[in-house]
Design a protein around this motif. Sequence first.
Motif, PDB file in Angstrom:
ATOM      1  N   ARG A   1       0.830  -1.233   0.132  1.00 22.84           N
ATOM      2  CA  ARG A   1      -0.105  -0.059   0.006  1.00 22.84           C
ATOM      3  C   ARG A   1       0.705   1.172   0.065  1.00 22.84           C
TER       4      ARG A   1
ATOM      5  N   GLU B   1      -5.124  -3.350  -5.861  1.00 25.90           N
ATOM      6  CA  GLU B   1      -6.104  -3.569  -4.809  1.00 25.90           C
ATOM      7  C   GLU B   1      -5.916  -4.815  -4.030  1.00 25.90           C
TER       8      GLU B   1
ATOM      9  N   SER C   1      -8.389  -4.182   0.511  1.00 24.02           N
ATOM     10  CA  SER C   1      -9.792  -3.512   0.146  1.00 24.02           C
ATOM     11  C   SER C   1     -10.924  -4.617   0.516  1.00 24.02           C
TER      12      SER C   1
ATOM     13  N   VAL D   1     -13.423  -5.356  -6.618  1.00 23.52           N
ATOM     14  CA  VAL D   1     -12.322  -4.476  -5.895  1.00 23.52           C
ATOM     15  C   VAL D   1     -11.578  -3.961  -7.132  1.00 23.52           C
TER      16      VAL D   1
ATOM     17  N   PRO E   1     -15.111  -2.135  -2.110  1.00 21.92           N
ATOM     18  CA  PRO E   1     -14.662  -3.022  -1.170  1.00 21.92           C
ATOM     19  C   PRO E   1     -15.473  -4.291  -1.174  1.00 21.92           C
TER      20      PRO E   1
ATOM     21  N   ASN F   1      -8.241   3.594   1.501  1.00 17.30           N
ATOM     22  CA  ASN F   1      -9.300   2.871   0.627  1.00 17.30           C
ATOM     23  C   ASN F   1     -10.656   3.046   1.431  1.00 17.30           C
ATOM     24  N   ARG F   2     -11.716   2.734   0.751  1.00 15.57           N
ATOM     25  CA  ARG F   2     -13.213   2.788   1.529  1.00 15.57           C
ATOM     26  C   ARG F   2     -13.114   1.795   2.381  1.00 15.57           C
ATOM     27  N   THR F   3     -12.370   0.873   2.639  1.00 16.16           N
ATOM     28  CA  THR F   3     -12.723  -0.141   3.489  1.00 16.16           C
ATOM     29  C   THR F   3     -12.430   0.441   5.001  1.00 16.16           C
TER      30      THR F   3
END
Length: 217
Positions: free
Chosen positions: A73, A80, A102, A121, A126, A203-205
Amino acid sequence: MTGPIRVVVVDDDPLVRGMLTLMLDGADGITVVGEAADGGQALTAVERHAPDVVLMDIRMPNVSGITATERLRRRPRPPEIIVLTTFDTDEHVVRALWAGASGFLLKDTPPEQISQAVRNVAAGAPILSPSVTRRLMQQVASGGESYEQALARLAPLTARERDVVLAIAQGRSNAEIAADLLMSVTTVKAHVSHILTKLDLTNRTQIALLAHDARLV
């Protein structure tokens, strides 16, 4: 995305790794470009093959999946990452998600769902299935931030950005958020980008986890 989704499969069990490779290579729009037996090999495979998605086992010798996820990352253009876990016995799932994964998949997930997870993903959505998310979030208190810390981190967000955070935590896609909040998908994406920057997340997670820490859902 043009062309097939490029995947690297990482698992220390050669049987599991082989089955995942065979299954994904037969899925429409997906190709496996590399394999790795531990986190260290995963870093090399990503450098060599530049995949879009990595399926990452957590418990591996030498370099763990969590450590490899953290390192990947930090790359300029990271892939992803979906962590693979047995969940019932693995206490490191939350750590892996905070490291930048993700989402996650159970190792006994049906093949068609694994293929769809890879597609999701790769498209920026996610993997937080409702049936497992409830159980995962029960562990957030011990693996994430305190309620007060989470609220403090969310404080700089605008009211609209908090609406988007809540929707993400509820597992909604960009299109669903746009419909619910009466805005374009492009505007939703812009809000998500601003939220990630303000919260220093990747990320969205991680947005969803922070929202659960703050008891927004």
